[in-house]
Each structure stands twice: as C-alpha cells, then as structure tokens.
Design an enzyme around this catalytic site. Structure first.
Site, short mmCIF file in Angstrom:
data_model
loop_
_atom_site.label_atom_id
_atom_site.label_comp_id
_atom_site.label_asym_id
_atom_site.label_seq_id
_atom_site.Cartn_x
_atom_site.Cartn_y
_atom_site.Cartn_z
N ARG A 21 19.77 -26.19 14.72
CA ARG A 21 19.45 -27.05 13.57
C ARG A 21 18.64 -28.19 14.18
O ARG A 21 19.19 -28.99 14.94
CB ARG A 21 20.72 -27.57 12.92
CG ARG A 21 21.64 -26.47 12.38
CD ARG A 21 22.74 -27.06 11.54
NE ARG A 21 23.82 -26.11 11.29
CZ ARG A 21 23.80 -25.18 10.33
NH1 ARG A 21 22.75 -25.06 9.56
NH2 ARG A 21 24.83 -24.38 10.15
N GLY A 39 18.02 -20.46 6.38
CA GLY A 39 18.53 -20.95 5.11
C GLY A 39 17.66 -22.05 4.51
O GLY A 39 16.49 -22.22 4.88
N SER A 82 15.83 -24.51 6.83
CA SER A 82 14.78 -23.83 7.60
C SER A 82 13.58 -23.52 6.72
O SER A 82 12.42 -23.64 7.16
CB SER A 82 15.33 -22.53 8.18
OG SER A 82 16.57 -22.77 8.80
N ILE A 105 24.80 -17.06 5.28
CA ILE A 105 26.01 -16.43 4.73
C ILE A 105 26.45 -17.08 3.42
O ILE A 105 27.21 -16.50 2.66
CB ILE A 105 27.19 -16.45 5.74
CG1 ILE A 105 27.59 -17.89 6.08
CG2 ILE A 105 26.87 -15.64 6.97
CD1 ILE A 105 28.98 -17.99 6.70
N ASP A 106 25.97 -18.29 3.16
CA ASP A 106 26.45 -19.04 1.99
C ASP A 106 25.93 -18.50 0.65
O ASP A 106 26.48 -18.81 -0.40
CB ASP A 106 26.04 -20.52 2.10
CG ASP A 106 26.55 -21.16 3.37
OD1 ASP A 106 27.49 -20.62 3.98
OD2 ASP A 106 25.98 -22.20 3.79
N ARG A 115 55.27 -15.15 1.31
CA ARG A 115 54.70 -16.47 1.61
C ARG A 115 53.45 -16.76 0.77
O ARG A 115 52.78 -15.85 0.30
CB ARG A 115 54.26 -16.51 3.08
CG ARG A 115 55.40 -16.81 4.00
CD ARG A 115 54.93 -16.79 5.44
NE ARG A 115 56.00 -17.22 6.32
CZ ARG A 115 56.08 -16.90 7.60
NH1 ARG A 115 55.15 -16.15 8.16
NH2 ARG A 115 57.06 -17.35 8.34
N GLY A 161 30.96 -21.67 3.51
CA GLY A 161 30.09 -21.60 2.34
C GLY A 161 29.42 -22.94 2.06
O GLY A 161 28.67 -23.08 1.11
N GLY A 169 41.69 -9.56 -4.35
CA GLY A 169 42.80 -9.71 -5.29
C GLY A 169 43.54 -11.04 -5.14
O GLY A 169 44.77 -11.08 -5.26
N ARG A 222 31.11 -15.96 10.19
CA ARG A 222 29.66 -15.88 10.45
C ARG A 222 29.29 -14.85 11.50
O ARG A 222 28.12 -14.51 11.67
CB ARG A 222 29.17 -17.26 10.85
CG ARG A 222 27.81 -17.58 10.29
CD ARG A 222 27.52 -19.03 10.31
NE ARG A 222 27.21 -19.52 11.64
CZ ARG A 222 27.06 -20.81 11.93
NH1 ARG A 222 27.22 -21.72 10.99
NH2 ARG A 222 26.78 -21.21 13.13
O1 F6P Z 1 25.27 -22.55 6.40
C1 F6P Z 1 26.05 -21.66 7.10
C2 F6P Z 1 27.34 -22.31 7.56
O2 F6P Z 1 28.09 -21.34 8.26
C3 F6P Z 1 28.18 -22.96 6.46
O3 F6P Z 1 28.94 -22.04 5.74
C4 F6P Z 1 28.98 -23.93 7.25
O4 F6P Z 1 29.41 -25.03 6.47
C5 F6P Z 1 28.02 -24.39 8.32
O5 F6P Z 1 27.06 -23.37 8.45
C6 F6P Z 1 28.66 -24.66 9.65
O6 F6P Z 1 27.68 -25.11 10.51
P1 F6P Z 1 27.88 -25.29 12.07
O7 F6P Z 1 27.96 -23.92 12.68
O8 F6P Z 1 26.67 -26.01 12.49
O9 F6P Z 1 29.15 -26.03 12.26
#
Ligand code: F6P
Length: 383
Positions: free
Chosen positions: A88, A118, A121, A148-149, A184, A192, A207, A290
């Site tokens: 990032r 994402g 990017s 993945i979000d 439990r 996400g 479920g 992830r």
């Molecule tokens: O955007 C993908 C994601 O996996 C989110 O679901 C999560 O909040 C974030 O990235 C976590 O980012 P990092 O791996 O930088 O902690």
C-alpha cells in the site's frame, strides 16, 4: 491455427505498445496470480514484452522490474498471494511521486500498464493515467478489480472474493462442529473493511444465526440486543440454549471483544445462572481469509478479466476497468429483472427450455461464443 477473432487488437496501438507493465497493489487477493499469468501469456502471444513490477506502486517508483515469460508465470495460477508482491503506497497520493512513476515507465519503454488491485489501487491508476496531470507522459492504464472485500463498483465480483467466501464457510463449518458439541455461542469476525459482503454471503452459506454488517448502520446497543435475541432464540423447551453462530464483519461499529462482553452480561441478566453454560467464544479469522489457493472461479475470473484487459490496452483503450457482470441482455418479453435482487431475473420457462436446446446443440450465440473463445485462446495457453 488461424485466430481471426484476435483482429480486435490489430489496431494502430498494436504497433505503438511494445512493452506492457503489470503490477499488483493493495491487499493481495487469491486469483491475482491467475490474472498476472493470463495477462502475460495473452500479451506474449502478440509479441509484446511484459515487465512485472514488484511491490506495486512503491516498486514502480523504485524500478523493481522483473521480465515475465511463459516459464516464470506458467505454474503460478495455483498460488494465493501474488508472485509480484504488493504494497500500500501512500507516497503515490502525491503528484510528484506520480510524475516520477511516469518518467520511470517512459524510461523502460512501458507504453501500457495493467493495475490489479482494489479501490485505492484503481484510484492510483486513474491519477497516473490522467492526461491533464501527466501530459504526453501519461501512460495507458487498464485496471483489474481484485479485493476480497467485493467493494469495487461496476463489477459483480472482484478477484479473491469467491476464495475468501469459501475459506470463511469452511472455517464456520468447523467452528459449528465444536459449537454444536458444546452448545456454545461463537462470534466469528471476518475481514471486509467497510463492506459487509463477505459476512453476508458467508452467513447465508454457512447457516449463521445472525449476520452483523456495517451497511445496516445499527448502533452498538442495538447490535448487542440482536445478538441476545439470536442466542435466546436457540433455547429449547427445557431451557437449554443450543449453539449459535454469529458472523460479524470487521467494519461493524462495535469491537468484537466488546460485543462478547456486553452479550455475556446481557445473557447473565436474561438467564441468570444458565448464562454460564452458554460460554460465548470469539474467533477472529483475520488474514486467514485472504490467503490460500484460489478457487476455480477466482482463477477463471482472474484469467478472463486479464484477457480482456490486455486486449483492450493493445486496442488503444485507457482509463478503463475490466469488469464482471452476468450477461444481462435478456429480451423483455421473456425476462424480467427481480425487484428483490438486481442479479436475478425471472425468465420465461418455455423460452429457457428452447434456449437450453440451442445451447446443447451448440448453435446458440452463447455456445458459439464459448467455442470461439476457447479457439482463440488455444495457442495462448496451449490448451
Ligand atoms: O482490503 C482487503 C483487506 O483484507 C480488508 O478486508 C482488511 O480490512 C484489510 O485489507 C487489511 O489490511 P492489511 O493487510 O494491510 O492489514
């Protein structure tokens, strides 16, 4: 063999772009490698050189290039993560950094760039390719949605979502086994970011008794009460509370630990001594969601979006994103979009059966497209 359908890229851009760059950026997503592989192989099949840029925009600024060839991408589609690595890159928010990046691309003869990532990017891709900002140095850029979000607009699915969803469902199935054995309550927190898609879909598929997602906009007190209701709803005539599965998106207002302690306190109030036997547990799935081998769907999605992205780039397109939507051209007299779900249609049954017949005979437009698409790709992937 002859590949007439590839004529779409025989435009003037075919002559101008000799090298393309590919980078993966932001949070990695299973299926990114399948996209890198397909983009590379499609470009190579047109005689285009492919440079992988390691570590996203940061790697671009640091000129971290790796030549991509059939040999080094061939086997990567099975692997999660990204062979190009990812970062990032906050620095890329500045015009100076983007100016430098444009200079680097020009120096290395990269005429077009594929950005796999994402929202952040893709925003970086848009700024980098902005002709007003970059003038004649602004490169052609095509984005491929990967996160993945599933929080990227104008695409039904992004690369990585399907695998992440399956990972969550598999984890919840396992958790449910032990939860059932001990009666439990489990709160399972899933990734996400600000989007509840993974929690919602995995909640249905596994479920769950309650799904908590940020889009509901519920205040913490209400969230706690809905959890209390879900648990009490599992109480049988003898007073025994059965196992309860609560899936909570990480973006929900209330921290998971706080939800657990407030839920326990409220159950104590409601059930008195019985609450001790409920034994709420918390599992934060975190980055497990992830990772992992991409599902078949994510491999296909990555490959198909990359195929389209490279062809678009070579045809001269820029500032676009390859997107995934189910085919939606259904004639009005046989199909009506559901009011309840924009992905769903209500279709005429006789028309469906008639279409099925042409599909099976191989002469429907879809069947013909499938056959010709495979034909086109035969040489690219040696299938
Ligand atoms: O955007 C993908 C994601 O996996 C989110 O679901 C999560 O909040 C974030 O990235 C976590 O980012 P990092 O791996 O930088 O902690």
């Amino acid at each position: 063999m002859e590949r007439p359908a590839l004529g779409v890229v025989q435009s003037s851009a075919m002559g101008t772009v000799k090298t393309i760059g590919i980078l993966t950026s932001g949070g990695d997503a299973p299926g990114m490698n399948a996209a890198v592989r397909a983009a590379t192989m499609v470009a190579l099949s047109f005689g285009i050189r492919v440079l992988g840029i390691r570590r996203g925009y940061r790697g671009l600024l640091e000129e971290q290039f790796v030549e991509l060839t059939g040999a080094n991408v061939d086997e990567i589609f099975r692997d999660g993560g990204t062979m190009l690595h990812s970062t990032r890159c906050l620095e890329f928010h500045s015009v100076e950094a983007r100016d430098r990046a444009r200079g680097v691309l020009r120096e290395h003869g990269i005429g077009g760039l594929i950005v796999i990532g994402g929202n952040g990017s893709l925003a970086g891709a848009l700024a980098l390719s902005d002709p007003q900002e970059g003038g004649e140095l602004a490169p052609s850029v095509i984005g491929i949605p990967a996160s993945i979000d599933n929080d990227i607009g104008l695409t039904g699915m992004s690369i990585g979502v399907d695998t992440a969803m399956n990972t969550i469902v598999e984890a919840c199935d396992k958790i449910s086994d032990t939860a059932n054995a001990h009666d439990r309550t489990f709160i399972v927190e899933v990734m996400g970011r600000h989007c509840g898609y993974l929690a919602m879909t995995a909640g249905i598929a596994s479920g769950a008794d309650l799904v908590l997602f940020p889009e509901a906009g519920r205040p913490p007190g209400e969230i706690v009460e809905s959890a209390v209701k879900a648990v009490l709803g599992k109480q049988d005539a003898s007073g025994q509370v059965g196992s309860t599965l609560i899936i909570k998106a990480e973006g929900v207002e209330i921290p998971t630990d706080e939800l657990k302690s407030r839920l326990d306190a409220r159950l104590d109030e409601e059930l008195g001594v019985k609450a001790n036997t409920i034994e709420t547990r918390v599992t934060v799935l975190g980055h497990v969601v992830r990772g992992g081998r991409p599902s078949a769907f994510d491999r296909l999605l990555g490959a198909r979006l990359a195929n389209v992205a490279v062809r678009a780039l070579l045809a001269g397109a820029t500032r676009k994103m390859a997107a995934w939507m189910p085919p939606v051209e259904l004639p009005e007299e046989v199909a009506e979009r559901s009011d309840f779900d924009p992905y769903c249609w209500l279709v005429d049954l006789p028309a469906t059966l008639a279409e099925t017949e042409t599909l099976l005979r191989g002469d429907s437009p879809l069947a013909r497209w499938r056959a010709s698409a495979i034909d086109d790709l035969e040489d690219v992937f040696s299938i």
